[in-house]
Design an enzyme around this catalytic site. Structure first.
Site, PDB file in Angstrom:
ATOM      1  N   LYS A 114       0.832  -1.207   0.000  1.00 42.54           N
ATOM      2  CA  LYS A 114       0.000   0.000   0.000  1.00 42.54           C
ATOM      3  C   LYS A 114       0.865   1.254   0.000  1.00 42.54           C
ATOM      4  O   LYS A 114       0.521   2.261  -0.611  1.00 42.54           O
ATOM      5  CB  LYS A 114      -0.959  -0.010   1.189  1.00 42.54           C
ATOM      6  CG  LYS A 114      -2.049  -1.050   0.987  1.00 42.54           C
ATOM      7  CD  LYS A 114      -3.169  -0.922   1.992  1.00 42.54           C
ATOM      8  CE  LYS A 114      -4.237  -1.964   1.654  1.00 42.54           C
ATOM      9  NZ  LYS A 114      -5.230  -2.126   2.709  1.00 42.54           N
ATOM     10  N   LYS A 196      -4.364 -10.970  -6.640  1.00 45.34           N
ATOM     11  CA  LYS A 196      -5.571 -11.156  -5.835  1.00 45.34           C
ATOM     12  C   LYS A 196      -6.736 -10.307  -6.375  1.00 45.34           C
ATOM     13  O   LYS A 196      -6.509  -9.187  -6.828  1.00 45.34           O
ATOM     14  CB  LYS A 196      -5.230 -10.716  -4.394  1.00 45.34           C
ATOM     15  CG  LYS A 196      -6.366 -10.728  -3.426  1.00 45.34           C
ATOM     16  CD  LYS A 196      -5.928 -10.188  -2.062  1.00 45.34           C
ATOM     17  CE  LYS A 196      -6.204  -8.697  -1.926  1.00 45.34           C
ATOM     18  NZ  LYS A 196      -6.193  -8.194  -0.549  1.00 45.34           N
ATOM     19  N   LYS A 199     -10.736  -5.012  -4.108  1.00 50.43           N
ATOM     20  CA  LYS A 199     -11.621  -3.847  -4.245  1.00 50.43           C
ATOM     21  C   LYS A 199     -10.902  -2.664  -4.884  1.00 50.43           C
ATOM     22  O   LYS A 199     -11.509  -1.838  -5.524  1.00 50.43           O
ATOM     23  CB  LYS A 199     -12.064  -3.351  -2.862  1.00 50.43           C
ATOM     24  CG  LYS A 199     -12.990  -4.234  -2.128  1.00 50.43           C
ATOM     25  CD  LYS A 199     -13.342  -3.640  -0.766  1.00 50.43           C
ATOM     26  CE  LYS A 199     -13.168  -4.699   0.283  1.00 50.43           C
ATOM     27  NZ  LYS A 199     -13.763  -4.480   1.565  1.00 50.43           N
TER      28      LYS A 199
HETATM   29  P1  TYM Z   1     -10.609  -6.933   4.109  1.00 53.60           P
HETATM   30  O1  TYM Z   1     -11.751  -6.039   4.393  1.00 53.60           O
HETATM   31  O2  TYM Z   1      -9.570  -6.488   3.130  1.00 53.60           O
HETATM   32  O3  TYM Z   1     -11.137  -8.345   3.625  1.00 53.60           O
HETATM   33  C1  TYM Z   1     -12.131  -9.056   4.357  1.00 53.60           C
HETATM   34  C2  TYM Z   1     -11.909 -10.543   4.267  1.00 53.60           C
HETATM   35  O4  TYM Z   1     -11.944 -10.977   2.907  1.00 53.60           O
HETATM   36  C3  TYM Z   1     -10.764 -11.742   2.607  1.00 53.60           C
HETATM   37  N1  TYM Z   1     -10.409 -11.519   1.190  1.00 53.60           N
HETATM   38  C4  TYM Z   1     -10.225 -12.497   0.283  1.00 53.60           C
HETATM   39  N2  TYM Z   1     -10.294 -13.832   0.405  1.00 53.60           N
HETATM   40  C5  TYM Z   1     -10.049 -14.562  -0.701  1.00 53.60           C
HETATM   41  N3  TYM Z   1      -9.735 -14.015  -1.915  1.00 53.60           N
HETATM   42  C6  TYM Z   1      -9.658 -12.669  -2.087  1.00 53.60           C
HETATM   43  N4  TYM Z   1      -9.369 -12.143  -3.269  1.00 53.60           N
HETATM   44  C7  TYM Z   1      -9.899 -11.842  -0.931  1.00 53.60           C
HETATM   45  N5  TYM Z   1      -9.907 -10.497  -0.734  1.00 53.60           N
HETATM   46  C8  TYM Z   1     -10.225 -10.311   0.576  1.00 53.60           C
HETATM   47  C9  TYM Z   1      -9.713 -11.184   3.568  1.00 53.60           C
HETATM   48  O5  TYM Z   1      -8.657 -12.091   3.771  1.00 53.60           O
HETATM   49  C10 TYM Z   1     -10.529 -10.971   4.822  1.00 53.60           C
HETATM   50  O6  TYM Z   1     -10.672 -12.181   5.542  1.00 53.60           O
HETATM   51  N6  TYM Z   1      -7.775  -6.282   8.174  1.00 53.60           N
HETATM   52  C11 TYM Z   1      -8.908  -6.978   7.640  1.00 53.60           C
HETATM   53  C12 TYM Z   1     -10.180  -6.745   8.431  1.00 53.60           C
HETATM   54  C13 TYM Z   1     -10.010  -7.006   9.884  1.00 53.60           C
HETATM   55  C14 TYM Z   1     -10.037  -8.273  10.529  1.00 53.60           C
HETATM   56  C15 TYM Z   1      -9.835  -7.974  11.909  1.00 53.60           C
HETATM   57  C16 TYM Z   1     -10.206  -9.591  10.100  1.00 53.60           C
HETATM   58  C17 TYM Z   1      -9.817  -6.053  10.818  1.00 53.60           C
HETATM   59  N7  TYM Z   1      -9.704  -6.616  12.039  1.00 53.60           N
HETATM   60  C18 TYM Z   1      -9.811  -8.993  12.854  1.00 53.60           C
HETATM   61  C19 TYM Z   1     -10.180 -10.599  11.062  1.00 53.60           C
HETATM   62  C20 TYM Z   1      -9.988 -10.300  12.417  1.00 53.60           C
HETATM   63  C21 TYM Z   1      -9.146  -6.507   6.223  1.00 53.60           C
HETATM   64  O7  TYM Z   1      -8.756  -5.438   5.833  1.00 53.60           O
HETATM   65  O8  TYM Z   1      -9.898  -7.370   5.477  1.00 53.60           O
END
Ligand code: TYM
Length: 332
Positions: A114, A196, A199
Site C-alpha cells: 500500500k 488477488k 476492491k
Molecule cells: P478486508 O476487508 O480487506 O477483507 C475481508 C476478508 O476478505 C478476505 N479476502 C479475500 N479472500 C479470498 N480471496 C480474495 N481475493 C480476498 N480479498 C479479501 C480477507 O482475507 C478478509 O478475511 N484487516 C482486515 C479486516 C479485519 C479483521 C480484523 C479480520 C480487521 N480486524 C480482525 C479478522 C480479524 C481486512 O482489511 O480485510
C-alpha cells in the site's frame, strides 16, 4: 465456550473474493460450530487509513451489515456489530502499539504494497493498523479467526503479540488460530489471475462485486482471462485463469474440482465460462434480493444494537484486566 472473531472493512462494495474467502466461511462455521460464540464486525476504524467521504462511509457501513445478513449470517447465532461503537478496540489497539515494534510493522506485506501505491500522504495508522487488528481479535479471547490468505501475516503477528504480552505481564490473552479455507482462501483477479481479486483494482472487469448488476457479472465471467491451451484442468501454475474459475465454480456449486474437470472434459472454455456465468448470477440473485429488503427494514439497527451490547460486555472486562496488568489508572 470457544470464540470466533472476524471482520471486514466497509470500503465500498464487497467482492466475490471477500465472500468466498471470508463470509461464506462464517456462514458454514455458524452451522458447524454450535459450541462457539461468534463476533463478526464491520471494521470501520480500519477504513480510515485512507481518506473517506463521510456520507459514503456511513452508507458502506450499513450496506455491509445488510450484506452480511443477506449472505446468511444468523443474528441469533452471531453478534454482529460496528467496530467503532465498541471503544475498547481503540483502547486495546493503543496498548498493542506499545507491544509491537516498528520493524515488525514495517515488514507487513500489505503495508509495503500500500505504501508503494500511495507514496505521498501515508497516514501513520497505515503502519500501525496490525496493532488495531490484533486488538480486535485479542479483546474477545478468540480461538478461531477465519480470514483469507492475505490476512494470515497479520494474524501471525497477532499471535506473537499475544504471546509477548502474556510472557511480560502474565497470562492475559488466548493465542488465536488462523482459519483459512483449503479452497477459496485467495480468489484471483479475472483480468490478471496472478493477482488477488481486490476492491482497489482500477480495472472494473477484474472484480466481481456482490452487488453488481447480474448481467454485468455474467459479462465479467465470460470475458475473464483464460490460458493458452483449451483444456479445463486445475493447475494454478500453468493455468491460473481457468484454475481460478474452477475454484469459484466449485465453491458456489458444491461440486469438487475433479468432478468439474470430468464434466467439462470434452467441452471448451466458452461453454464452461457461460455455464459458470449463469450459475454465479443465479447464486447471487437471492442474496441481492434479501440485501435490498434488509436495507429498508428496521431489523438492521436492532441487530447492530444487540451485537454492540454483547461485544461491549466481553470487551470491557478484557480491557479492565489489561489495564490492571499494566498498572494503568486505579484498578487493583
Ligand atoms: P478486508 O476487508 O480487506 O477483507 C475481508 C476478508 O476478505 C478476505 N479476502 C479475500 N479472500 C479470498 N480471496 C480474495 N481475493 C480476498 N480479498 C479479501 C480477507 O482475507 C478478509 O478475511 N484487516 C482486515 C479486516 C479485519 C479483521 C480484523 C479480520 C480487521 N480486524 C480482525 C479478522 C480479524 C481486512 O482489511 O480485510
Amino acid at each position: 465456550m470457544k470464540r470466533l472473531v472476524s471482520g471486514i472493512q466497509p470500503s465500498g462494495n464487497l467482492t466475490l473474493g471477500n465472500y468466498l474467502g471470508a463470509i461464506k466461511q462464517f456462514i458454514a462455521l455458524q452451522e458447524e460450530l454450535s459450541e462457539t460464540e461468534f463476533f463478526i464486525f464491520i471494521a470501520d476504524l480500519h477504513a480510515i487509513t485512507v481518506s473517506q467521504d463521510k456520507t459514503a462511509l456511513r452508507k458502506n457501513i450499513r450496506s455491509l451489515a445488510a450484506l452480511y445478513l443477506a449472505c446468511g449470517l444468523d443474528p441469533k447465532k452471531v453478534h454482529l456489530f460496528i467496530q467503532s461503537e465498541v471503544i475498547e478496540h481503540n483502547q486495546l489497539g493503543y496498548i498493542m502499539e506499545s507491544t509491537v515494534y516498528v520493524p515488525e510493522l514495517e515488514r507487513m506485506t500489505q503495508y509495503k504494497d500500500k505504501k508503494l501505491k500511495q507514496q505521498a500522504g501515508i497516514r501513520s495508522n497505515l503502519l500501525t493498523y496490525p496493532a488495531l487488528m490484533a486488538a480486535d481479535i485479542l479483546l474477545y479471547d478468540a480461538d478461531i479467526v477465519p480470514v483469507g490468505e492475505d490476512q494470515k501475516q497479520h494474524l501471525e503477528l497477532t499471535r506473537n503479540l499475544a504471546e509477548r504480552f502474556n510472557q511480560q505481564h502474565g497470562d492475559t490473552f488466548i493465542v488465536p488460530e488462523p482459519f483459512t479455507p483449503k479452497v477459496g482462501g485467495k480468489i484471483m483477479s479475472l483480468t490478471d489471475p496472478t493477482k488477488k481479486m481486490s476492491k482497489s483494482d482500477d480495472n472494473q472487469k477484474a472484480v466481481v462485486y456482490l452487488l453488481d448488476d447480474l448481467n454485468q457479472i455474467k459479462n465479467k465471467i465470460k470475458s475473464a482471462v483464460t490460458d493458452s491451451d483449451t483444456k479445463i484442468r486445475y493447475n494454478v501454475k500453468d493455468k491460473p485463469g481457468i484454475s481460478n474459475l474452477l475454484t469459484i465454480y466449485s465453491l458456489i456449486s458444491g461440486l469438487k474440482i475433479p468432478e468439474l474437470e470430468q464434466m467439462y472434459e470434452n467441452s471448451n472454455y466458452a461453454t464452461f465460462k457461460s455455464d459458470l456465468a449463469e450459475k454465479l448470477a443465479e447464486y447471487l440473485r437471492p442474496i441481492q434480493e434479501r440485501y435490498h429488503a434488509l436495507l429498508a427494514s428496521p431489523e438492521l439497527d436492532t441487530v447492530l444494537d444487540e451485537g454492540r451490547d454483547a461485544a461491549k460486555r466481553v470487551a470491557y472486562k478484557k480491557i479492565m484486566k489489561v489495564y490492571k496488568r499494566l498498572g494503568l489508572g486505579r484498578i487493583k
